[in-house]
Motif scaffolding. Sequence first.
Motif, PDB file in Angstrom:
ATOM      1  N   SER A 174       0.941  -1.379   0.188  1.00  0.00           N
ATOM      2  CA  SER A 174      -0.159  -0.038   0.017  1.00  0.00           C
ATOM      3  C   SER A 174       0.703   1.145  -0.169  1.00  0.00           C
ATOM      4  CB  SER A 174      -0.966   0.007   1.336  1.00  0.00           C
ATOM      5  OG  SER A 174      -1.854  -0.807   1.299  1.00  0.00           O
ATOM      6  N   VAL A 175       0.456   2.343  -0.890  1.00  0.00           N
ATOM      7  CA  VAL A 175       1.209   3.402  -0.760  1.00  0.00           C
ATOM      8  C   VAL A 175       0.958   4.141   0.632  1.00  0.00           C
ATOM      9  CG1 VAL A 175       0.950   3.983  -3.259  1.00  0.00           C
ATOM     10  CG2 VAL A 175      -0.900   4.848  -1.720  1.00  0.00           C
ATOM     11  N   GLY A 176       2.157   4.815   1.207  1.00  0.00           N
ATOM     12  CA  GLY A 176       1.666   5.413   2.513  1.00  0.00           C
ATOM     13  C   GLY A 176       1.546   4.319   3.572  1.00  0.00           C
ATOM     14  N   ASP A 177       1.908   2.869   3.456  1.00  0.00           N
ATOM     15  CA  ASP A 177       1.374   2.154   4.321  1.00  0.00           C
ATOM     16  C   ASP A 177       0.102   2.228   4.930  1.00  0.00           C
ATOM     17  OD1 ASP A 177       4.267   1.350   4.383  1.00  0.00           O
ATOM     18  OD2 ASP A 177       4.516   2.972   5.856  1.00  0.00           O
ATOM     19  N   VAL A 178      -0.886   2.647   3.732  1.00  0.00           N
ATOM     20  CA  VAL A 178      -2.360   2.883   4.296  1.00  0.00           C
ATOM     21  C   VAL A 178      -2.986   1.711   4.695  1.00  0.00           C
ATOM     22  CG1 VAL A 178      -4.448   3.749   3.501  1.00  0.00           C
ATOM     23  CG2 VAL A 178      -2.507   5.155   3.183  1.00  0.00           C
ATOM     24  N   ALA A 179      -3.339   1.406   5.795  1.00  0.00           N
ATOM     25  CA  ALA A 179      -4.539   0.338   6.347  1.00  0.00           C
ATOM     26  C   ALA A 179      -5.894   0.722   6.278  1.00  0.00           C
ATOM     27  CB  ALA A 179      -3.901  -0.280   7.292  1.00  0.00           C
ATOM     28  N   GLY A 180      -5.970   2.110   6.526  1.00  0.00           N
ATOM     29  CA  GLY A 180      -7.529   2.543   6.841  1.00  0.00           C
ATOM     30  C   GLY A 180      -7.341   4.203   6.605  1.00  0.00           C
ATOM     31  N   LEU A 181      -8.564   4.616   6.174  1.00  0.00           N
ATOM     32  CA  LEU A 181      -8.761   5.826   5.942  1.00  0.00           C
ATOM     33  C   LEU A 181     -10.315   6.483   6.341  1.00  0.00           C
ATOM     34  CD1 LEU A 181      -8.391   6.299   1.995  1.00  0.00           C
ATOM     35  CD2 LEU A 181      -6.839   7.383   3.764  1.00  0.00           C
ATOM     36  N   CYS A 182     -10.121   7.756   6.483  1.00  0.00           N
ATOM     37  CA  CYS A 182     -11.478   8.283   6.902  1.00  0.00           C
ATOM     38  C   CYS A 182     -11.980   9.472   5.809  1.00  0.00           C
ATOM     39  CB  CYS A 182     -11.695   8.587   8.316  1.00  0.00           C
ATOM     40  SG  CYS A 182     -11.090  10.157   8.873  1.00  0.00           S
ATOM     41  N   ASN A 183     -13.132   9.683   5.845  1.00  0.00           N
ATOM     42  CA  ASN A 183     -13.309  10.828   4.852  1.00  0.00           C
ATOM     43  C   ASN A 183     -12.782  12.100   5.735  1.00  0.00           C
ATOM     44  OD1 ASN A 183     -15.557  10.943   6.824  1.00  0.00           O
ATOM     45  ND2 ASN A 183     -16.963  11.135   5.474  1.00  0.00           N
ATOM     46  N   GLU A 184     -13.199  13.284   4.992  1.00  0.00           N
ATOM     47  CA  GLU A 184     -12.648  14.474   5.686  1.00  0.00           C
ATOM     48  C   GLU A 184     -13.607  14.697   6.893  1.00  0.00           C
ATOM     49  OE1 GLU A 184     -12.565  17.439   2.180  1.00  0.00           O
ATOM     50  OE2 GLU A 184     -11.648  18.606   3.424  1.00  0.00           O
ATOM     51  N   ARG A 185     -14.938  14.510   6.926  1.00  0.00           N
ATOM     52  CA  ARG A 185     -15.827  14.842   7.980  1.00  0.00           C
ATOM     53  C   ARG A 185     -15.641  13.933   9.197  1.00  0.00           C
ATOM     54  NH1 ARG A 185     -22.307  15.498   6.830  1.00  0.00           N
ATOM     55  NH2 ARG A 185     -22.864  15.780   9.051  1.00  0.00           N
ATOM     56  N   GLY A 186     -15.104  12.713   9.100  1.00  0.00           N
ATOM     57  CA  GLY A 186     -14.713  11.726   9.905  1.00  0.00           C
ATOM     58  C   GLY A 186     -15.727  10.710  10.371  1.00  0.00           C
ATOM     59  N   ASN A 187     -16.652  10.804   9.566  1.00  0.00           N
ATOM     60  CA  ASN A 187     -17.794   9.618  10.042  1.00  0.00           C
ATOM     61  C   ASN A 187     -17.897   8.469   9.211  1.00  0.00           C
ATOM     62  OD1 ASN A 187     -18.512  11.600   7.595  1.00  0.00           O
ATOM     63  ND2 ASN A 187     -20.608  10.316   7.780  1.00  0.00           N
ATOM     64  N   VAL A 188     -17.020   8.444   8.155  1.00  0.00           N
ATOM     65  CA  VAL A 188     -16.756   7.191   7.190  1.00  0.00           C
ATOM     66  C   VAL A 188     -15.504   6.659   7.323  1.00  0.00           C
ATOM     67  CG1 VAL A 188     -16.889   6.237   4.991  1.00  0.00           C
ATOM     68  CG2 VAL A 188     -18.562   8.195   5.565  1.00  0.00           C
ATOM     69  N   LEU A 189     -15.449   5.471   7.693  1.00  0.00           N
ATOM     70  CA  LEU A 189     -14.033   4.792   7.799  1.00  0.00           C
ATOM     71  C   LEU A 189     -14.139   3.654   7.084  1.00  0.00           C
ATOM     72  CD1 LEU A 189     -11.216   4.439   9.372  1.00  0.00           C
ATOM     73  CD2 LEU A 189     -12.315   2.980  11.196  1.00  0.00           C
ATOM     74  N   GLY A 190     -13.017   3.439   6.342  1.00  0.00           N
ATOM     75  CA  GLY A 190     -12.553   2.008   5.555  1.00  0.00           C
ATOM     76  C   GLY A 190     -11.359   1.713   5.901  1.00  0.00           C
ATOM     77  N   LEU A 191     -11.441   0.374   6.356  1.00  0.00           N
ATOM     78  CA  LEU A 191     -10.022  -0.116   6.642  1.00  0.00           C
ATOM     79  C   LEU A 191      -9.915  -1.805   5.976  1.00  0.00           C
ATOM     80  CD1 LEU A 191     -10.188  -1.251  10.579  1.00  0.00           C
ATOM     81  CD2 LEU A 191     -12.314  -0.910   9.015  1.00  0.00           C
ATOM     82  N   MET A 192      -8.874  -2.124   5.863  1.00  0.00           N
ATOM     83  CA  MET A 192      -8.369  -3.486   5.210  1.00  0.00           C
ATOM     84  C   MET A 192      -8.586  -4.634   6.530  1.00  0.00           C
ATOM     85  SD  MET A 192      -8.974  -3.473   2.067  1.00  0.00           S
ATOM     86  CE  MET A 192      -8.932  -5.160   1.742  1.00  0.00           C
TER      87      MET A 192
END
Lengths: 220, 85
Positions: A174-192
């Motif tokens: 993964s680029v940037g070691d990304v395992a999980g991301l949230c949207n700008e507002r912080g209410n949506v989280l996605g993670l592997m």
Amino acid sequence: MTIGIVVFPGSNCDRDVRWALEGRLGRPTRFLWHEEHDLGGLDAVVLPGGFSYGDYLRCGAIARFAPVLEEVRDFAQRGGPVLGICNGFQVLTEMGLLPGALTRNRDLHFLCEPTALEVRPGRCGWLGAYGEGERIILPIAHGEGRYQIEADELQRLEERGQVVLRYARNPNGSVGDVAGLCNERGNVLGLMPHPERACDPATGGTDGQRLLAAALTAFA
Amino acid sequence: MPVFHARVQVSLRPSVLDPAGEATRAAAGRLGVHGVKRLRIGKAIEVDLEAPDRATAEAQLHLLSDRLLANPVIENWSLEINEAG
């Protein structure tokens, strides 16, 4: 508080999520079949892992057009908490609720192992219980979890504090070691990684249970 | 209504790693073909589309390619259209 769990044809972690939320945390859940439109009475929505619609074409590409996701999109845009786990994360990127895409693991292997993660909660509502840089261990189980986004866009995500979970030792490229991301507002989280598979000391530890329990307490 | 044959070619953007392509390139060497400098795996999708005219067909196929068949975050696509006889 009641949590909706979306069920696509091909979802296979929907019952695990129910077990974690109901069985371990005592929170009522409701399965949302992919053709449903009614999200009434739900306080949070989980998109579980699996292989939605067989993941034909690309992971999450066909799921994106599921009727239930029209309502999930509105729910997220109103600030409702949405969690996408593994295939659920892939679906969130295909829907455009989270940026980037998940692609074939660097070494082509399906990876199924515990991974150490660094938490940078920022304003992510799902991770508010964690301190900056705290370490947790959650299992991963995926063949297509290599996060991909252009370098300048990754930098913008970093600057806005949206890269909330990183692999301590990057397993998939993964680029940037990304395992999980949230949207700008912080209410949506996605993670592997799979928090629902780390809810019992006998099988995979309890870091996932802590994550889910803290998030649901915060949202209640 | 005329039917348009289309072939949509989907390829990974050059900046995106293609581990499946790399594995295949390595196998080419084991076959004895040593000159393969680049091998990238994409998809070719064949579509027959009914539409009143070519302009409409093109617009529909662009939408289909850009919103469903390819994910522009990681993939490029190109389109060939022929009107069926």
